[in-house]
Design an enzyme around this catalytic site. Structure first.
Site, short mmCIF file in Angstrom:
data_model
loop_
_atom_site.label_atom_id
_atom_site.label_comp_id
_atom_site.label_asym_id
_atom_site.label_seq_id
_atom_site.Cartn_x
_atom_site.Cartn_y
_atom_site.Cartn_z
N GLU A 81 -32.21 35.56 -60.66
CA GLU A 81 -33.02 34.36 -60.47
C GLU A 81 -34.06 34.62 -59.38
O GLU A 81 -33.72 35.16 -58.31
CB GLU A 81 -32.06 33.23 -60.05
CG GLU A 81 -32.54 31.87 -60.35
CD GLU A 81 -32.35 31.43 -61.81
OE1 GLU A 81 -31.98 32.23 -62.68
OE2 GLU A 81 -32.62 30.24 -62.06
N LYS B 260 -21.75 21.87 -62.41
CA LYS B 260 -22.91 21.37 -61.66
C LYS B 260 -22.49 20.44 -60.52
O LYS B 260 -21.49 19.73 -60.61
CB LYS B 260 -23.86 20.60 -62.61
CG LYS B 260 -24.36 21.42 -63.77
CD LYS B 260 -25.37 22.48 -63.38
CE LYS B 260 -26.77 22.00 -63.27
NZ LYS B 260 -27.52 21.78 -64.47
N LYS C 267 -24.93 28.79 -58.54
CA LYS C 267 -25.97 28.79 -59.57
C LYS C 267 -27.27 28.48 -58.84
O LYS C 267 -27.43 27.39 -58.27
CB LYS C 267 -25.67 27.72 -60.62
CG LYS C 267 -26.66 27.71 -61.76
CD LYS C 267 -26.15 26.80 -62.88
CE LYS C 267 -26.95 26.94 -64.15
NZ LYS C 267 -28.32 26.47 -64.05
N LYS D 264 -17.37 32.89 -64.33
CA LYS D 264 -17.45 33.90 -65.40
C LYS D 264 -16.13 34.65 -65.48
O LYS D 264 -15.57 35.03 -64.44
CB LYS D 264 -18.55 34.92 -65.09
CG LYS D 264 -19.91 34.30 -64.92
CD LYS D 264 -20.93 35.32 -64.40
CE LYS D 264 -22.21 34.58 -64.07
NZ LYS D 264 -23.22 35.42 -63.46
N CYS E 251 -59.40 11.08 -41.41
CA CYS E 251 -60.03 10.40 -40.30
C CYS E 251 -60.75 11.49 -39.52
O CYS E 251 -60.15 12.49 -39.14
CB CYS E 251 -58.95 9.75 -39.43
SG CYS E 251 -59.55 9.31 -37.79
S1 IVH Z 1 -25.29 33.82 -65.65
C1 IVH Z 1 -24.99 34.83 -70.01
N1 IVH Z 1 -25.32 33.29 -63.08
O1 IVH Z 1 -28.88 29.53 -65.10
C2 IVH Z 1 -24.96 34.42 -68.58
N2 IVH Z 1 -27.00 32.34 -64.45
O2 IVH Z 1 -28.40 27.68 -67.23
C3 IVH Z 1 -26.13 33.64 -68.21
N3 IVH Z 1 -28.62 30.98 -63.23
O3 IVH Z 1 -30.89 31.19 -67.41
C4 IVH Z 1 -26.52 33.57 -66.84
N4 IVH Z 1 -27.75 31.27 -61.22
O4 IVH Z 1 -31.38 31.62 -64.99
C5 IVH Z 1 -25.92 33.09 -64.26
N5 IVH Z 1 -25.26 32.91 -60.80
C6 IVH Z 1 -25.85 32.72 -61.97
C7 IVH Z 1 -27.00 31.94 -62.10
C8 IVH Z 1 -27.54 31.76 -63.36
C9 IVH Z 1 -28.73 30.69 -61.92
C10 IVH Z 1 -29.52 30.47 -64.28
C11 IVH Z 1 -30.02 31.54 -65.21
C12 IVH Z 1 -29.79 31.03 -66.59
C13 IVH Z 1 -29.50 29.57 -66.35
C14 IVH Z 1 -28.59 29.04 -67.40
#
Ligand code: IVH
Length: 688
Positions: free
Chosen positions: A188, A331, A129, A307, A443
């Protein structure tokens, strides 16, 4: 006598095709190298070669606007400012993610969905993430067409002009059989951790408020009304999914992993290191791996996203009001800890800037012991309301340099005290000043030992004279013992001087002297310029200056107008250079380099756009290295003109093999006649 071919005629016929082809070829080549460099991290050509291709393309596009293309890689440098960001509604909402903090919670997530689909989930697509700004990028018929921030998930802001400048984002997709007619890619936008630190150093030094973390830096950079500012920021886009997609004659992909694979094939970078996991054991292994990798990862990540891989299962599971039921974010443990602010010390940098540094009771933050954190400047301490003795929250924002988030004011005892910024330099005791519009105290004493120490570390460093063995430790000793009072003193060190130092034996003294001599011998003008540590003049600007000015004397005498003709130099950098050389101590230093014979001389390239301005050329005879049309392009790129008939107005006559009657006439008129090689020296001075 052989008839001179009337090249003007042949040019007229041949040119449109040649120029068009050349432009298209350059675009493809640059796109290819962008992909190698920014996506695959595997560059094939040097920066200089890349710059040459890029400049050639810019010049051709300027000379032949009829071949303009908004998706040319040159358009990644940022267009005109926009008045505001307009709202834009997503075709499919951009959902958020539910979070969890343990593998146990992941196990419950899995059993919940197994219940809902009444069976077992075959596999998950799992990837880091990334901690940045969520953006949707739209491609129509394989071409970049728009971009929009996530916003509230339904409506975001149209940031088309800015996202165009993102380094690793192609503006044209690789044409595959799988290429959709219409494609919304979601991902992102992030900034590398190291670049975030550089950006913050620059911001604090120029009196601006630093970004709190790389995510804010990425978001702030995308939300700039002036796209050239965005273009100057090292932004990257990593895709993790899609929105709406339309194909001509096929259905959409059926797995998350297939989407990622297809995006990669099209040339779009996806979140790195994603993989399929089939059970909690595999998930645990990946999570542990990423937790370890987290600190070394060039980009900030705050966990991993799990996912369901099968898209038909995803739609069966559906969404809650806020998040998909088929995905969850696991997290990493918090990277913030509580500790005490024991004191605030003040460091003096090489430009004389005084930086307050928090001295902390050592605390373990995400696996690293933190005992110091930069506080940037006086205003930062005030706005955070920090007092010495406070309990504070410390974070490793994006695993980068630790920072103090805030004081825990509830825990105050009344014994805390305000920090008073020193009025004298802690190193040399001279009074410090705060310039108008600047956040930093400075300085101004050029001989301040702390400034000299930092300056010498930079001068001897990798991007300066690259003197092996002359690192922080020895620099500090040499300065403190008074053996070095200015940069050039290192070249006058004697073995006896070094032997007088503690822990310096015969052999190490000789090694150090040898590497100082080697550094001086192999140095270049660009390295010396960079090593001088002129404010705002970094490695690239130093290279650009070195290719424009012959030597340090010429650079020192340069006027604003001349400096502004150098690539990437604007008024701020130009004044900084002029101010540097106005200072008598710095001029002495330059003189000293000359006396010592450390004096690289360059054959400077004339500024390209001025080199042949209004100069008239004529060609006669055949050229062996390139075609007439290419020769014409080269002249025109430099502002010159190729004419058809000989007259007194012609400045240069290029005589190839078997020249025609034009040469006789040129001789009659006493015009300057040059060979093909001499011509090449004029138009491509750096190529050979
Ligand atoms: S999937 C419906 N994959 O996390 C699926 N999100 O907390 C939604 N994000 O707004 C997103 N890395 O900006 C996904 N590998 C990743 C991600 C990711 C960062 C962010 C994304 C989203 C936020 C949600």
């Amino acid at each position: 006598m052989q008839k001179d071919p009337s090249f003007v005629d042949t040019q007229m016929k041949a040119e449109p095709e040649t120029v068009k082809n050349r432009i298209e070829k350059l675009r493809r080549t640059i796109e290819y190298h962008n992909h190698q460099y920014y996506v695959l991290d595997d560059p094939e050509i040097s920066d200089a070669e890349y710059d040459r291709l890029f400049k050639e393309l810019i010049q051709l596009e300027e000379s032949f606007p009829e071949h303009d293309d908004p998706d040319s890689p040159t358009k990644k440098i940022g267009g005109p400012p926009v008045p505001a960001f307009y709202p834009r509604t997503h075709s499919i909402p951009m959902y958020s993610l539910d979070n969890c903090f343990s593998l146990d919670e992941v196990a419950s997530f899995i059993s919940r969905i197994e219940k809902q689909i009444s069976g077992s989930v075959p596999e998950f697509w799992v990837e880091p993430k990334l901690d940045g700004l969520a953006v949707e990028v739209i491609f129509e018929k394989g071409r970049y067409s728009a971009a929009c921030t996530r916003g509230d998930g339904t409506t975001g802001e149209d940031v088309t002009a800015n996202i165009r400048t993102v380094k690793n984002l192609p503006l044209r997709l690789v044409e595959t059989a799988d290429l959709p007619d219409y494609l919304e890619v979601r991902g992102e936008v992030v900034i590398p951790k190291t670049k975030f630190e550089e950006l913050n150093t620059f911001k604090t030094q120029s009196g601006q408020k630093p970004f709190a973390n790389p995510r804010n830096a990425a978001a702030g950079s995308v939300r700039q009304l002036d796209p050239t500012v965005t273009a100057s920021r090292p932004l990257y886009f990593f895709a993790y999914g899609i929105g709406l997609v339309r194909f001509k004659n096929k259905d959409t992909w059926n797995r998350q992993s297939r989407i990622i694979e297809a995006l990669n094939i099209m040339g779009i970078a996806t979140v790195p290191t994603g993989r399929i996991c089939r059970n909690t054991d595999e998930l645990r292994v990946f999570f542990d791996e990423l937790t370890r990798l987290r600190l070394d990862n060039p980009f900030d990540m705050d966990g991993l996203v799990i996912k369901v891989n099968d898209l038909s299962l995803q739609s069966q599971l559906g969404y809650t009001a806020k998040a998909p039921r088929w995905a969850i974010a696991l997290k990493f443990p918090a990277m913030q800890e509580k500790t005490r602010l024991i004191n605030i010390s003040v460091q003096v940098g090489r430009t004389g800037v005084l930086t307050p540094v928090a001295q902390l009771e050592p605390v373990n933050v995400g696996g690293v012991t933190v005992s110091r954190a930069t506080l940037h400047n006086e205003d930062e301490i005030r706005s955070k309301d920090l007092k010495i003795g406070d309990m504070v929250l410390v974070q490793r924002a994006g695993d980068v340099i630790p920072s103090v988030v805030k004081p825990l004011t509830d825990e105050r005892t009344g014994r805390e005290r305000d920090f008073i910024f020193p009025v004298n330099c802690p190193s040399c005791n001279s009074p410090v000043i705060r310039l108008e519009n600047e956040a930093a105290w400075r300085c101004l004493n050029l001989s301040c030992p702390a400034r000299l120490e930092q300056g010498l570390i930079h001068f001897a460093g990798r991007k300066g004279l690259d003197i092996e063995g002359l690192g922080k430790k020895w620099v500090s000793i040499l300065v403190r013992k008074g053996l070095v009072c200015k940069l050039t003193d290192i070249f006058r060190l004697q073995k006896t001087d070094l032997l007088s130092l503690e822990r310096m034996g015969e052999k190490s003294a000789q090694n150090l002297l040898d590497s100082i001599a080697a550094g001086a011998k192999k140095t270049t003008l660009a390295r010396i310029i960079n090593g001088l540590g002129i404010r705002h003049v970094g490695e690239q600007t130093s290279k650009d200056l070195a290719s424009r000015f012959k030597d340090l004397d010429e650079l020192a005498a340069a006027e604003q107008g001349q400096l502004l003709t150098v690539d990437g130099i604007g008024p701020e950098i130009a004044s900084s250079i002029i101010n540097f050389f106005r200072n008598p101590e710095n001029l002495d230093l330059i003189r000293d380099f000359k006396i010592l014979g450390i004096w690289p001389v360059n054959e400077p390239a004339l500024p390209k756009d001025l080199a042949l301005k209004n100069k008239k050329f004529i060609f006669t005879g055949s050229l062996s290295r390139f075609s007439r049309s290419r020769a014409k392009e080269l002249v025109e790129e430099l502002g010159g003109k190729v004419v058809g008939s000989v007259s007194r107005n012609v400045d240069l006559v290029v005589a190839g093999d078997s020249p025609g009657s034009k040469l006789d006439k040129a001789k009659e008129l006493n015009l300057r006649i040059i060979t093909e090689d001499e011509f090449l020296d004029i138009v491509k001075p750096s190529d050979h």
